[in-house]
Design a protein around this motif. Structure first.
Motif, PDB file in Angstrom:
ATOM      1  N   GLU A  18      28.643  39.811  60.056  1.00 23.83           N
ATOM      2  CA  GLU A  18      29.647  39.800  58.994  1.00 23.83           C
ATOM      3  C   GLU A  18      29.170  38.865  57.890  1.00 23.83           C
ATOM      4  O   GLU A  18      28.583  37.823  58.155  1.00 23.83           O
ATOM      5  CB  GLU A  18      30.982  39.274  59.517  1.00 23.83           C
ATOM      6  N   ARG A  19      29.441  39.242  56.656  1.00 19.97           N
ATOM      7  CA  ARG A  19      29.007  38.393  55.560  1.00 19.97           C
ATOM      8  C   ARG A  19      30.170  37.560  55.078  1.00 19.97           C
ATOM      9  O   ARG A  19      31.294  38.025  55.011  1.00 19.97           O
ATOM     10  CB  ARG A  19      28.461  39.262  54.438  1.00 19.97           C
ATOM     11  N   VAL A  20      29.864  36.319  54.742  1.00 21.27           N
ATOM     12  CA  VAL A  20      30.888  35.417  54.228  1.00 21.27           C
ATOM     13  C   VAL A  20      30.512  35.082  52.795  1.00 21.27           C
ATOM     14  O   VAL A  20      29.387  34.665  52.521  1.00 21.27           O
ATOM     15  CB  VAL A  20      30.983  34.130  55.073  1.00 21.27           C
ATOM     16  N   TYR A  21      31.471  35.267  51.914  1.00 20.32           N
ATOM     17  CA  TYR A  21      31.233  35.087  50.490  1.00 20.32           C
ATOM     18  C   TYR A  21      32.141  33.942  50.056  1.00 20.32           C
ATOM     19  O   TYR A  21      33.349  34.034  50.202  1.00 20.32           O
ATOM     20  CB  TYR A  21      31.596  36.392  49.805  1.00 20.32           C
ATOM     21  N   THR A  22      31.561  32.864  49.567  1.00 19.56           N
ATOM     22  CA  THR A  22      32.340  31.686  49.214  1.00 19.56           C
ATOM     23  C   THR A  22      32.488  31.604  47.703  1.00 19.56           C
ATOM     24  O   THR A  22      31.506  31.790  46.977  1.00 19.56           O
ATOM     25  CB  THR A  22      31.634  30.416  49.718  1.00 19.56           C
ATOM     26  N   ILE A  23      33.694  31.316  47.246  1.00 23.09           N
ATOM     27  CA  ILE A  23      33.939  31.278  45.797  1.00 23.09           C
ATOM     28  C   ILE A  23      34.942  30.171  45.519  1.00 23.09           C
ATOM     29  O   ILE A  23      35.792  29.853  46.356  1.00 23.09           O
ATOM     30  CB  ILE A  23      34.463  32.650  45.310  1.00 23.09           C
ATOM     31  N   ARG A  24      34.815  29.555  44.354  1.00 22.16           N
ATOM     32  CA  ARG A  24      35.709  28.466  43.992  1.00 22.16           C
ATOM     33  C   ARG A  24      36.996  29.032  43.378  1.00 22.16           C
ATOM     34  O   ARG A  24      36.950  29.989  42.613  1.00 22.16           O
ATOM     35  CB  ARG A  24      34.999  27.585  42.978  1.00 22.16           C
ATOM     36  N   GLU A  25      38.130  28.425  43.708  1.00 20.18           N
ATOM     37  CA  GLU A  25      39.416  28.892  43.168  1.00 20.18           C
ATOM     38  C   GLU A  25      39.357  28.918  41.639  1.00 20.18           C
ATOM     39  O   GLU A  25      38.830  28.000  41.013  1.00 20.18           O
ATOM     40  CB  GLU A  25      40.548  27.965  43.627  1.00 20.18           C
ATOM     41  N   GLY A  26      39.883  29.996  41.044  1.00 21.25           N
ATOM     42  CA  GLY A  26      39.884  30.101  39.583  1.00 21.25           C
ATOM     43  C   GLY A  26      38.715  30.888  39.016  1.00 21.25           C
ATOM     44  O   GLY A  26      38.720  31.273  37.858  1.00 21.25           O
ATOM     45  N   GLU A  27      37.677  31.136  39.835  1.00 17.90           N
ATOM     46  CA  GLU A  27      36.543  31.924  39.364  1.00 17.90           C
ATOM     47  C   GLU A  27      36.870  33.418  39.497  1.00 17.90           C
ATOM     48  O   GLU A  27      37.933  33.789  39.985  1.00 17.90           O
ATOM     49  CB  GLU A  27      35.280  31.602  40.188  1.00 17.90           C
ATOM     50  N   THR A  28      35.917  34.262  39.099  1.00 14.05           N
ATOM     51  CA  THR A  28      36.126  35.700  39.167  1.00 14.05           C
ATOM     52  C   THR A  28      35.373  36.279  40.362  1.00 14.05           C
ATOM     53  O   THR A  28      34.173  36.059  40.501  1.00 14.05           O
ATOM     54  CB  THR A  28      35.621  36.367  37.874  1.00 14.05           C
ATOM     55  N   LEU A  29      36.092  37.012  41.181  1.00 15.08           N
ATOM     56  CA  LEU A  29      35.469  37.676  42.326  1.00 15.08           C
ATOM     57  C   LEU A  29      35.105  39.095  41.905  1.00 15.08           C
ATOM     58  O   LEU A  29      35.921  39.805  41.333  1.00 15.08           O
ATOM     59  CB  LEU A  29      36.459  37.741  43.492  1.00 15.08           C
TER      60      LEU A  29
END
Length: 525
Positions: free
Chosen positions: A22-33
């Protein structure tokens, strides 16, 4: 058959590949997914994005769910979770891939101060143990450090200070325990919370100055309780802090989490409500907090004087098993009104516009004024032709200030109890999901009563009955709905709303007799 894989563009700060497939994609709150679903297959497969956990509130307007690209601007922590892309073209089984999106954030920490339990002497801290607790919401878990002035505090660096994490809140907080306060403990404390710069999220800190005046808040309300006002008046609720260091912040809240009235003006501890109306009545609380000890709270009740929900009913002679009004028998007319305040409610009666006094043949009684809603009864002991006419009960408040309510009740040879029927061909309805459906019961009789709609439990064992009882709420979430014209309108109907509905006559604005009822079956496809 289709194949599918997910690629990402946009502002990820970390993508871990194929961990446990499974892939985990980490992103900071407020950014664009931005996730793209690459599909192959002939004929061209249909794509659908779905998300587990979270449910319907996360649906980004259905259109984007069928595109190759799933794009969420300004992503919030609640939008983390597992996203699936499913492709199907009718050949073989659908192809599905998933990716887990982990949203990282760090909120500002908050320091709260408590003293050890023991009766507080005049001085808040007199040979007392004091706890400073630091909490910050974050993902991943936060790491805390404490400082006193410029000096970093660590476990063991000062024998009068203990630093620990409570056993049951692993990682959620870090507590600084100052044992038997010493002069050097009066100082400025800083809590620094860190997620070790993941996703470029910097450290955040909070400060608290501890001194010998530090104390929890206390407040006073400068107003009458309850506060009785007329509609249209302006009311001002004043709450002042009578103690607390640092100076507490004051806010007003309504009981049960209701919003403050839209027109209200809040200026720290002063709440002003202009042009007050009946809906503004109720309990209001002033809450003071300064992060020391527990918040202080005091409440008051606003009573907006007024009358509402005027209703009547006619009771035929209770000694005869007959729902009709008949000459020579008794008939009783009752009126009911909700009054604020209830003890000011007063009733009077008119017949054909002329005041009516209680007599041997026309007996007027009122319920106790403590009971709300208040009721008045007019008993006509031995009905004669000359008694036919219009009876009016008038409800008013003793000290005036609000309009009175008048309720007219006709008593004549055409006053008859109600009957209920369903229009031909309307007792079994079939609707599509999303339609608007009108369920209709025709009520005859004079006067025409208020109709009550409810749902009928489907029978099927105790467990099923219990589940049905939970499900058998009306579409608006109540157990029953009142209707003045006998129509129940359900907009945007769903499958859960299918089943059997019961319409029945109420005594309100009609006869106080055994309810007439009818059933309507609704099937939603």
């Amino acid at each position: 058959p289709p194949t599918v894989r997910i690629v990402h563009s946009g502002q990820a700060c970390n993508v871990e590949e194929e961990r446990y497939s499974e892939r985990v994609y980490t992103i900071r709150e407020g950014e664009t997914l931005e996730l793209q679903c690459l599909v192959t297959g002939h004929p061209r497969p249909q794509i659908r994005w779905t998300k587990t956990a979270g449910g319907a509130s996360d649906r980004q307007g259905d259109s984007s769910l069928h595109n190759e690209t799933l794009k969420i601007d300004n992503i919030s922590r609640h939008q983390g979770g597992r996203y699936y892309c499913k492709a199907e073209n009718g050949l073989g089984s659908p192809a599905i891939r998933s990716i887990r999106v982990d949203v990282y954030y760090l909120d500002d920490p908050v320091i709260t101060v408590h003293q050890s339990v023991g009766e507080a002497k005049e001085h808040f801290y007199f040979e007392r143990t004091v706890f400073l607790r630091c909490v910050a919401n974050s993902n991943p878990p936060v790491h805390y450090t404490w400082r006193r002035g410029r000096e970093a505090l660590t476990q063991g660096s000062d024998s009068g200070v203990e630093i620990y994490e409570p056993f049951f809140t692993q990682g959620e907080t870090k507590i600084l325990k100052l044992k038997n306060l010493r002069p050097q403990d009066y100082a400025d404390y800083t809590c620094i919370s860190s997620v070790r710069n993941v996703c470029g999220i910097g450290d955040k800190s909070a400060h608290f100055g501890l001194n010998n005046r530090t104390a929890p808040p206390s407040i006073k309300l400068l107003l009458d309780d309850p506060l009785v006002v007329n509609p249209g008046e302006t009311i001002t609720l004043v709450c002042v802090a009578s103690g607390g260091d640092p100076p507490p912040t004051l806010r007003w809240v309504r009981l049960g989490g209701q919003e403050l009235p839209k027109r209200s003006i809040v200026n720290s501890g002063t709440l002003t409500i202009p042009v007050v109306n009946v809906d503004d009545g109720g309990a209001y609380s002033c809450v003071a907090s300064n992060n020391v000890g527990n918040p202080a709270k005091k409440s008051t009740t606003i009573l907006v004087r007024g009358l509402r929900k005027g209703r009547f009913w006619i009771t035929p002679d209770p000694y005869h098993n007959d729902d009709n009004i008949q000459i020579g028998r008794e008939v009783k007319i009752s009126c009911q009104v909700e009054a604020t305040p209830p003890e000011e409610l007063q009733f009077s009666w008119l017949k054909n516009g002329r005041p009516l006094r209680s007599s041997e043949r026309m007996v007027i009684t009122h319920t106790d004024t403590d009971v709300s809603p208040g009721t008045t009864n007019l008993d006509i002991i031995d009905l004669k032709f000359t008694d036919f006419g219009t009876y009016t009960c008038v409800a008013s408040l003793r000290n005036g200030g609000t309009p009175e309510i008048s309720i007219d009740v006709n008593i004549s040879s055409t006053t008859v109890p109600p009957e209920l029927t369903v229009p031909r061909g309307r007792s079994h309805l079939i609707a599509q999901e999303g339609d608007t459906v009108d369920l209709q019961c025709l009520v005859s009789g004079k006067p025409k009563p208020i109709i009550l709609w409810s749902r009928v439990e489907e029978s099927g064992g105790a467990a099923a009955a219990a589940a049905a009882a939970a499900a058998a709420l009306m579409p608006d979430g109540s157990a029953q709905t009142e209707s003045y014209d006998g129509v129940l309108r359900i907009s945007n109907v769903t499958r859960e709303m299918g089943g059997t509905y019961r319409c029945q006559t109420s005594q309100y604005n009609g006869f106080n007799v055994k309810p007439r009822e009818a059933l309507i079956q609704l099937v939603v496809q």
